[in-house]
Design a protein around this motif. Sequence first.
Motif, PDB file in Angstrom:
ATOM      1  N   LEU A 549       0.835  -1.215   0.000  1.00  0.00           N
ATOM      2  CA  LEU A 549       0.000   0.000   0.000  1.00  0.00           C
ATOM      3  C   LEU A 549       0.860   1.253   0.000  1.00  0.00           C
ATOM      4  CD1 LEU A 549      -2.834  -0.963   2.527  1.00  0.00           C
ATOM      5  CD2 LEU A 549      -3.064  -0.601   0.063  1.00  0.00           C
ATOM      6  N   LEU A 550       1.965   1.202   0.746  1.00  0.00           N
ATOM      7  CA  LEU A 550       2.864   2.351   0.803  1.00  0.00           C
ATOM      8  C   LEU A 550       3.429   2.662  -0.579  1.00  0.00           C
ATOM      9  CD1 LEU A 550       4.111   4.367   2.814  1.00  0.00           C
ATOM     10  CD2 LEU A 550       6.004   2.765   3.123  1.00  0.00           C
ATOM     11  N   LEU A 551       3.782   1.606  -1.324  1.00  0.00           N
ATOM     12  CA  LEU A 551       4.305   1.804  -2.679  1.00  0.00           C
ATOM     13  C   LEU A 551       3.242   2.393  -3.605  1.00  0.00           C
ATOM     14  CD1 LEU A 551       6.526  -1.327  -3.440  1.00  0.00           C
ATOM     15  CD2 LEU A 551       7.240   1.054  -3.420  1.00  0.00           C
ATOM     16  N   ILE A 552       1.998   1.946  -3.405  1.00  0.00           N
ATOM     17  CA  ILE A 552       0.929   2.414  -4.297  1.00  0.00           C
ATOM     18  C   ILE A 552       0.495   3.843  -3.940  1.00  0.00           C
ATOM     19  CG2 ILE A 552      -1.467   1.996  -4.989  1.00  0.00           C
ATOM     20  CD1 ILE A 552      -0.905  -1.004  -4.525  1.00  0.00           C
ATOM     21  N   ASP A 553       0.212   4.063  -2.653  1.00  0.00           N
ATOM     22  CA  ASP A 553      -0.385   5.342  -2.247  1.00  0.00           C
ATOM     23  C   ASP A 553       0.645   6.460  -2.087  1.00  0.00           C
ATOM     24  OD1 ASP A 553      -2.754   3.984  -2.236  1.00  0.00           O
ATOM     25  OD2 ASP A 553      -2.822   3.690  -0.048  1.00  0.00           O
ATOM     26  N   GLU A 554       1.867   6.115  -1.712  1.00  0.00           N
ATOM     27  CA  GLU A 554       2.860   7.149  -1.419  1.00  0.00           C
ATOM     28  C   GLU A 554       4.041   7.089  -2.381  1.00  0.00           C
ATOM     29  OE1 GLU A 554       2.225   9.358   0.856  1.00  0.00           O
ATOM     30  OE2 GLU A 554       0.392   8.369   1.593  1.00  0.00           O
ATOM     31  N   SER A 555       3.825   6.497  -3.528  1.00  0.00           N
ATOM     32  CA  SER A 555       4.930   6.292  -4.469  1.00  0.00           C
ATOM     33  C   SER A 555       5.574   7.602  -4.901  1.00  0.00           C
ATOM     34  CB  SER A 555       4.414   5.532  -5.694  1.00  0.00           C
ATOM     35  OG  SER A 555       5.434   5.392  -6.647  1.00  0.00           O
ATOM     36  N   ASP A 556       4.735   8.644  -5.103  1.00  0.00           N
ATOM     37  CA  ASP A 556       5.286   9.903  -5.596  1.00  0.00           C
ATOM     38  C   ASP A 556       6.117  10.631  -4.552  1.00  0.00           C
ATOM     39  OD1 ASP A 556       3.034  10.207  -4.049  1.00  0.00           O
ATOM     40  OD2 ASP A 556       2.402  12.058  -5.057  1.00  0.00           O
ATOM     41  N   LYS A 557       5.970  10.244  -3.311  1.00  0.00           N
ATOM     42  CA  LYS A 557       6.726  10.899  -2.249  1.00  0.00           C
ATOM     43  C   LYS A 557       8.027  10.164  -1.914  1.00  0.00           C
ATOM     44  CE  LYS A 557       2.503  12.630  -0.082  1.00  0.00           C
ATOM     45  NZ  LYS A 557       1.669  12.633   1.142  1.00  0.00           N
ATOM     46  N   LEU A 558       8.205   8.950  -2.488  1.00  0.00           N
ATOM     47  CA  LEU A 558       9.375   8.138  -2.163  1.00  0.00           C
ATOM     48  C   LEU A 558      10.464   8.313  -3.196  1.00  0.00           C
ATOM     49  CD1 LEU A 558       7.592   4.800  -1.167  1.00  0.00           C
ATOM     50  CD2 LEU A 558       8.686   6.422   0.390  1.00  0.00           C
ATOM     51  N   LYS A 561      15.543   5.074  -3.945  1.00  0.00           N
ATOM     52  CA  LYS A 561      16.174   4.253  -2.900  1.00  0.00           C
ATOM     53  C   LYS A 561      15.130   3.769  -1.906  1.00  0.00           C
ATOM     54  CE  LYS A 561      20.142   4.404   0.230  1.00  0.00           C
ATOM     55  NZ  LYS A 561      21.231   5.275   0.781  1.00  0.00           N
ATOM     56  N   GLY A 562      14.171   4.643  -1.535  1.00  0.00           N
ATOM     57  CA  GLY A 562      13.120   4.254  -0.601  1.00  0.00           C
ATOM     58  C   GLY A 562      12.228   3.179  -1.187  1.00  0.00           C
ATOM     59  N   LYS A 563      11.961   3.317  -2.518  1.00  0.00           N
ATOM     60  CA  LYS A 563      11.134   2.291  -3.164  1.00  0.00           C
ATOM     61  C   LYS A 563      11.823   0.925  -3.132  1.00  0.00           C
ATOM     62  CE  LYS A 563       8.811   5.521  -6.312  1.00  0.00           C
ATOM     63  NZ  LYS A 563       8.639   5.941  -7.715  1.00  0.00           N
TER      64      LYS A 563
END
Length: 748
Positions: A549-558, A561-563
């Motif tokens: 969910l973090l990858l989907i919902d907050e992808s633009d903020k990561l 390296k975080g991804k």
Amino acid sequence: MTSLDPVSAVNLTNCDRELIHIPGSVQAHGFLLVFARSAEDRLIVVQASENAAEWLRVSLNQIIGGSCANLLGEQLSSELRAEFHSRPDSRSSHYLRSMQLASGEQVELITHSLGERLVVEFERAEEHVSPARLNKTIVNVVAQLETIHDIGELARTITAEIHALTGFDRVLLYSFDEEGHGTVVAENNGGKLPGMLHLHFPATDIPKQARHLYLLNRLRIIPDVDYEPSPLIAADGSDEPLDMTYCVLRSVSPVHREYMRNMGTAASMSFSVVVEGKLWGMISCHHATPLSVPYVVRSGCDVLTRIVAAQISAYDRAANFAEAIRLKAVERDLLTYMTLEEKYVDGLTNHPDKVMELARATGAAFVLDDTCLLMGETPNEAGVRLIADWLRNTGRPDLFATDHLSSHLSAAEGFLDTASGLLAISLSQVHRFQILWFRPEMIRTVHWAGEPRKRVSEVGGTIRIDPRHSFEGWSELVRQRSEAWSAVEIEAARDFRNAMLFIVLRRAEELADMAAELEFTNKELEAFSYSVSHDLRAPFRHISGFAELLLIDESDKLTDKGKRYIEKITQSAQFAGVLVDSLLNFSQIARTKLTLRAVEMEPLVREVWDDVVSQEMRGREIEFTCGHLPLVEGDVNLLRQVWRNLLSNAAKYTSKRDLARIEVNAHRDQQQYIFSVRDNGAGFDNRYAHKLFGAFQRLHRIEEFEGTGIGLANVRRIIARHGGQTWAEGKLNAGAVFFFSMPIPENL
């Protein structure tokens, strides 16, 4: 009156059945009276030898039914009544005294009682012998015992002394072997009769009932072989035939008298050498002409014979004790070796010389279920197995010994040079564990006193067995026999068996205790792993789910390296979830109840293989072969897991091959089927094969080949629950073979 002579018609056809203890007659050098007590405590004659009338010079009618007081006087009657009261049912002869009959004849009185009967024998008295001379002889013999250290010297001494005391032409001492054959070990011969030293006499010369008689009454004398037997007479129907076992005057078998004549012997006397309650041998005296020996001399010879028997017993005990101590030390060493080894049998097989020394054997063998271990000089493995199977299948006792194996097992004639003698012990009737000791054939020449087999002849239409006519030396070559196992050696084998059983039982108890502890620990671990794996599934799912969910919902903020970090978290959580599922499955296998039925392995393998190909091997070039697989009894769902793990492993470890080759085969090995899965994959270092089936054990890095390390542990646990085993063979970069065994079903 009735004659009590049951052997008057003996025809030599039934020597072993002849009732020699009730011959119904006496020899001619005396007479016999049998008394019973009347209501007034008078002694009344109920039986008498026919010749008593001649000796007492009264009619037989006056003797039978007459009183002792009237016939022999009140004084003797009183003495005999006292004898009757003091020694009831004595069953052994007792010298009373000498007396002079009305005829002037001097006689010796010898008595014994049988139940309600008093037997009195009146034997002609011979010339007086000085008691001092007898005492001196006995004292001299006893004194010599201190310097005599072996049976041979003792035998020579005693035959010389008895020869001097009695005046017999020839005095022999011979011993009996286990089969009853006699060997002359000492002889003193005046030269009138042929020498017989070292000659053998067959057991048939002394029938078994005669041997029994010699144990009960150790003295037998025949002053004149040509005597005229005097039958016993009783009032009509008044008495049964008299048991004359303990009688000095007992008439002997016509067979024996004929035997004596054939031997050229007119008079004989013998004393039984009884050692530890067994007839060890005989001292036999022979004379070319009739000869009587005074009672007091016979008594002295009997004392000397008993001294000899006691000394032989002492020699035997000392020798047996020394040998028993030696063998006990060997047993102690073997038991020590056993306790020091992890596998107690190794303690024996690693010390073959000690094993053979325990029984003084030239070879030994261990038969443990399907294993056969040989040491020293033995038959080949097939021969040893034949003997072991014969012992087991014919219900032989737990300890068996013979020096003539071929007489029991005809096939043993094929290995006389190594196994003419056998000593064997068995430790279990359930799981085969036999120890066999062997001795080779010992060819020897036996010198018989004449041809030992009796001749058969026909006289008046009756077939009869003749006593031997010739006693000239006759040699026989004895084969197919080993040196006999001694009683001490047999007892040592018995003691060793009992000691081994104690060790095995103690080891079994220790293993049972360990098994109980392991079972308890395993159950706790299974419960713990089930609980942990069950409780961990939800957290790992949550970690994986929230990371996605973090990858989907907050992808633009990561950042990139975080991804990558979140992808690693997701992969690790998913792998942890798979690991937990595998651990849960591993613990459930031990808890799942087996549902056994017939399982066709070949269709099952092909079904599992199709699943593996469709899920794991699409687009790969594969060469798969499956041989004929047998029917087994098992739980089909668990066996499906076995094949899934093994075939999936083969697919995984051949993934780097251009052409993957995978083969499934099976073959029979005694009472089990062996299944195998062979591949041409990455293989492994065979030194670490023992680690493969442990939980979480891997021989390759996870970066090379993914997996949890649980699959092969599941295989081992499932196969173990089916009564089988698992193992593997491999070579690094050259493929591997995984094996498992299954018992052959009995009812399919």
